[in-house]
Design an enzyme around this catalytic site. Structure first.
Site, mmCIF file in Angstrom:
data_model
loop_
_atom_site.group_PDB
_atom_site.id
_atom_site.type_symbol
_atom_site.label_atom_id
_atom_site.label_comp_id
_atom_site.label_asym_id
_atom_site.label_seq_id
_atom_site.Cartn_x
_atom_site.Cartn_y
_atom_site.Cartn_z
ATOM 1 N N LYS A 184 22.186 37.018 51.655
ATOM 2 C CA LYS A 184 22.298 37.310 50.225
ATOM 3 C C LYS A 184 23.215 36.290 49.571
ATOM 4 O O LYS A 184 24.426 36.320 49.745
ATOM 5 C CB LYS A 184 22.861 38.713 49.967
ATOM 6 N N GLU A 259 35.725 35.843 55.397
ATOM 7 C CA GLU A 259 36.325 34.551 55.013
ATOM 8 C C GLU A 259 36.647 34.689 53.534
ATOM 9 O O GLU A 259 35.741 34.682 52.704
ATOM 10 C CB GLU A 259 35.330 33.408 55.214
ATOM 11 N N CYS A 293 37.969 27.547 48.678
ATOM 12 C CA CYS A 293 38.882 28.566 49.209
ATOM 13 C C CYS A 293 40.157 27.922 49.742
ATOM 14 O O CYS A 293 41.219 28.504 49.689
ATOM 15 C CB CYS A 293 38.182 29.366 50.296
ATOM 16 N N GLU A 394 44.957 33.417 43.210
ATOM 17 C CA GLU A 394 43.986 32.342 43.411
ATOM 18 C C GLU A 394 43.330 32.008 42.064
ATOM 19 O O GLU A 394 42.829 32.890 41.379
ATOM 20 C CB GLU A 394 42.910 32.794 44.403
HETATM 21 P P1 NAD Z 1 32.654 37.270 45.295
HETATM 22 O O1 NAD Z 1 33.516 38.067 46.209
HETATM 23 O O2 NAD Z 1 32.571 37.688 43.886
HETATM 24 O O3 NAD Z 1 31.140 37.251 45.838
HETATM 25 C C1 NAD Z 1 30.817 36.795 47.123
HETATM 26 C C2 NAD Z 1 29.485 37.410 47.514
HETATM 27 O O4 NAD Z 1 29.659 38.824 47.642
HETATM 28 C C3 NAD Z 1 28.367 37.210 46.490
HETATM 29 O O5 NAD Z 1 27.138 37.018 47.153
HETATM 30 C C4 NAD Z 1 28.392 38.515 45.723
HETATM 31 O O6 NAD Z 1 27.157 38.817 45.103
HETATM 32 C C5 NAD Z 1 28.694 39.499 46.856
HETATM 33 N N1 NAD Z 1 29.259 40.786 46.401
HETATM 34 C C6 NAD Z 1 29.995 41.021 45.288
HETATM 35 N N2 NAD Z 1 30.299 42.341 45.214
HETATM 36 C C7 NAD Z 1 29.757 42.932 46.313
HETATM 37 C C8 NAD Z 1 29.722 44.269 46.800
HETATM 38 N N3 NAD Z 1 30.317 45.278 46.165
HETATM 39 N N4 NAD Z 1 29.080 44.520 47.962
HETATM 40 C C9 NAD Z 1 28.507 43.515 48.661
HETATM 41 N N5 NAD Z 1 28.480 42.223 48.222
HETATM 42 C C10 NAD Z 1 29.106 41.939 47.076
HETATM 43 O O7 NAD Z 1 33.123 35.754 45.434
HETATM 44 P P2 NAD Z 1 32.591 34.496 44.617
HETATM 45 O O8 NAD Z 1 33.145 34.565 43.245
HETATM 46 O O9 NAD Z 1 31.121 34.356 44.807
HETATM 47 O O10 NAD Z 1 33.283 33.305 45.446
HETATM 48 C C11 NAD Z 1 34.588 32.898 45.232
HETATM 49 C C12 NAD Z 1 35.509 33.489 46.279
HETATM 50 O O11 NAD Z 1 35.046 33.159 47.583
HETATM 51 C C13 NAD Z 1 36.906 32.902 46.186
HETATM 52 O O12 NAD Z 1 37.861 33.920 46.293
HETATM 53 C C14 NAD Z 1 36.988 31.990 47.389
HETATM 54 O O13 NAD Z 1 38.283 31.754 47.845
HETATM 55 C C15 NAD Z 1 36.135 32.694 48.370
HETATM 56 N N6 NAD Z 1 35.668 31.757 49.412
HETATM 57 C C16 NAD Z 1 36.213 31.836 50.658
HETATM 58 C C17 NAD Z 1 35.830 30.932 51.645
HETATM 59 C C18 NAD Z 1 36.412 30.989 53.044
HETATM 60 O O14 NAD Z 1 35.792 30.441 53.954
HETATM 61 N N7 NAD Z 1 37.557 31.602 53.257
HETATM 62 C C19 NAD Z 1 34.885 29.951 51.357
HETATM 63 C C20 NAD Z 1 34.360 29.905 50.073
HETATM 64 C C21 NAD Z 1 34.757 30.823 49.106
#
Ligand code: NAD
Length: 505
Positions: A184, A259, A293, A394
């Site tokens: 997803k 992650e 991230c 962040e």
């Molecule tokens: P997000 O948490 O909003 O979304 C991530 C994914 O989760 C998306 O596919 C989203 O649709 C899904 N999602 C959202 N709510 C959900 C729920 N209730 N149930 C299941 N799935 C759900 O994050 P984002 O805005 O897409 O990405 C940015 C974040 O990702 C930042 O905090 C960044 O630091 C983190 N990130 C971490 C890493 C790592 O490897 N540590 C790498 C890249 C990004």
């Protein structure tokens, strides 16, 4: 003749889902992918509905249990991964352009990500065929083994910032381990995952083993986490979302890897090679427009060189080229979405309310070429304490907080005084100090005299609010497997506990 942005846009996936090995219209809400450089619509997708999700899971379960997949030996499964890797390499230009249209990242970056995704598939194919089960030390009359089986159906939930890399990091080990995978992608950047599906389909992976379901987190993401037939969720995204998913996984007693976000410190000691440190700090925070991230968003500079270092850093930052993702001179491309641009601006405004001094940037750039895009100038803020909101939260944008420090103990305490624990950069010519400080900092990855370098053979992950679990490396395959112990009797005799067995001679 070279293709233009418009030519590549014509090649975008056509708005269908890849469900159980078939291309079809989703029956859920619309998802709109826009080009962050000018807000033009890339594609309108019909997203997945709950019933699409249930169907994909059901097909995945059947495909995973089918002997045509289940009974494959690891070296036979590996062939599919090599073919996917070849497909990614052959289509790297296309994957790169689609990802740049989807995310606004520069072509230089998306090209590197496409090739690294190919490397990830090739690596996990090789790991699958070379990873041994264990013959454990025998302590009794039985031969003892520890073997690894696939988990079943795995859900991969990924963010928008580096789609092809984070997708490959989950899909490759999960398939190599013999699972089926439902991916997803994030709603702001769904097209790259669909292109990956095309490549995986072309590689001939048996139908049903892989699906891509663009859809909302609250609907499709939730379904994947709660569904009884999903055996593991591998999540990359924000800390708040990850924490909520961890609660649900606990309820199901399902393994989950997380992650999550970061507020990573970069540390410059007075003895550092200043040019190397300036370049590394800038790359750490401003590449990918800070939407990373591991962005090194809290810079600590030793007081003896603080004024000189910060002055040179600000001058170099002002010279960065903010521009269009398809312009090969661009260093800082637009942010993913206007809402995200507003959020980044909100962080800067709060920092100013908290007493920060703005050293550069702080706003979207002026000029016609920037007017329709989600651009934001590389920004440096000083004079805040490590407890300020900007140093704790962040931002996920090109915004750097700079702070002075006095000595090693001082900077270790300040760097660790944060809920996140993802990464850290240390610049010093003193290797023993780099070793000491690196070991003392709470972070999943430490870089010395460099930053944001990655190798698929080196594990990656975070501590604290940055997550649970590690991806990549040989053990990354095991994260998608179930461990089983097997005892085989070698004595050939009945167990003595039962005593003489009547009728035996
Ligand atoms: P997000 O948490 O909003 O979304 C991530 C994914 O989760 C998306 O596919 C989203 O649709 C899904 N999602 C959202 N709510 C959900 C729920 N209730 N149930 C299941 N799935 C759900 O994050 P984002 O805005 O897409 O990405 C940015 C974040 O990702 C930042 O905090 C960044 O630091 C983190 N990130 C971490 C890493 C790592 O490897 N540590 C790498 C890249 C990004």
């Amino acid at each position: 003749m070279d293709k233009t942005a418009k030519d590549w846009a014509a090649e975008l996936p056509d708005g269908q889902l890849f469900l159980g090995g078939e291309w079809r219209q989703g029956t859920g809400a619309e998802i709109v992918s826009t080009f962050p450089a000018d807000g033009s619509v890339n594609r309108v997708l019909s997203g997945a509905s709950t019933s699409d999700g249930n169907e994909a899971i059901d097909r995945a379960k059947r495909a995973q249990a089918d002997p045509s997949w289940r009974a494959l030996r690891p070296h036979e499964r590996a062939r599919y991964l090599y073919r996917i890797a070849d497909g990614l390499e052959r289509n790297a230009a296309r994957v790169s352009h689609i990802q740049s249209l989807d995310t606004g990242k520069t072509l230089a970056e998306t090209q590197a990500l496409a090739l690294s995704a190919a490397g990830t598939f090739r690596y996990f194919g090789a790991v699958a065929e070379t990873m041994d089960d264990d013959l454990t030390a025998q302590r009794g009359t039985a031969l003892t083994l520890s073997v690894f089986d696939p988990l079943g159906v795995v859900a991969a939930i990924t963010p928008w910032n580096s789609p092809i890399a984070s997708d490959a990091q989950k899909v490759a080990p999960a398939l190599a381990a013999g699972n089926a995978v439902i991916l997803k992608p994030a709603s702001w950047a769904p097209l790259t995952a669909l292109e990956l599906a095309r490549i995986i389909d072309d590689a001939g992976l048996p139908k049903g083993l892989f699906s891509v379901l663009p859809g909302s987190g609250s609907q499709i993401g939730n379904l994947l986490v709660e569904h009884p037939d999903i055996a593991k969720v591998s999540f990359t995204g924000g800390t708040q979302t990850g924490r909520a998913l961890a609660h649900k996984a606990a309820e199901k007693l399902m393994p989950i890897s997380l992650e999550l976000g970061g507020k990573s410190p970069t540390i410059v000691f007075a003895d550092a090679d200043m040019n190397q440190a300036i370049a590394g700090v800038m790359f750490g925070i401003f590449s990918s427009s800070g939407q990373s991230c591991i962005a090194g968003s809290r810079l600590f500079v030793q007081r003896a060189v603080y004024d000189e270092f910060v002055a040179r850093l600000v001058a170099a930052t002002k010279a960065l080229r903010v521009g269009h993702p398809f312009d090969c001179a661009t260093q800082v491309a637009p942010l993913i979405h206007p809402d995200h641009q507003s959020e980044v601006a909100g962080h800067v405004n709060r920092a100013l309310e908290d007493g920060a001094t703005l050293l550069c940037g702080g706003k979207p750039p002026m000029g016609d070429s920037f007017a329709k895009g989600n651009y934001f100038e590389p920004t440096i803020l000083a004079d805040l304490p490590n407890t300020a909101r900007l140093c704790r939260d962040e931002v996920f944008g090109p915004v750097l907080a700079v702070l002075p420090f006095d000595d090693e103990a001082d900077v270790i305490a300040a760097a660790n005084d944060n809920d996140y624990g993802l990464a850290c950069g240390i610049w010093t010519r003193d290797f023993t100090r780099a070793w000491r400080v690196g070991r003392a900092i709470r972070a999943g990855t430490v870089w010395h005299n460099t930053y944001k370098q990655f190798s698929i053979s080196t594990p990656f992950g975070g501590d604290g609010d940055s997550g649970i679990g590690r991806e990549k490396g040989r053990q990354g395959l095991r994260a998608y497997m179930r461990q089983k112990s097997i005892y085989t009797d070698l004595s050939g005799a009945p167990h003595p506990w039962a005593g003489p067995i009547p009728g035996s001679t």
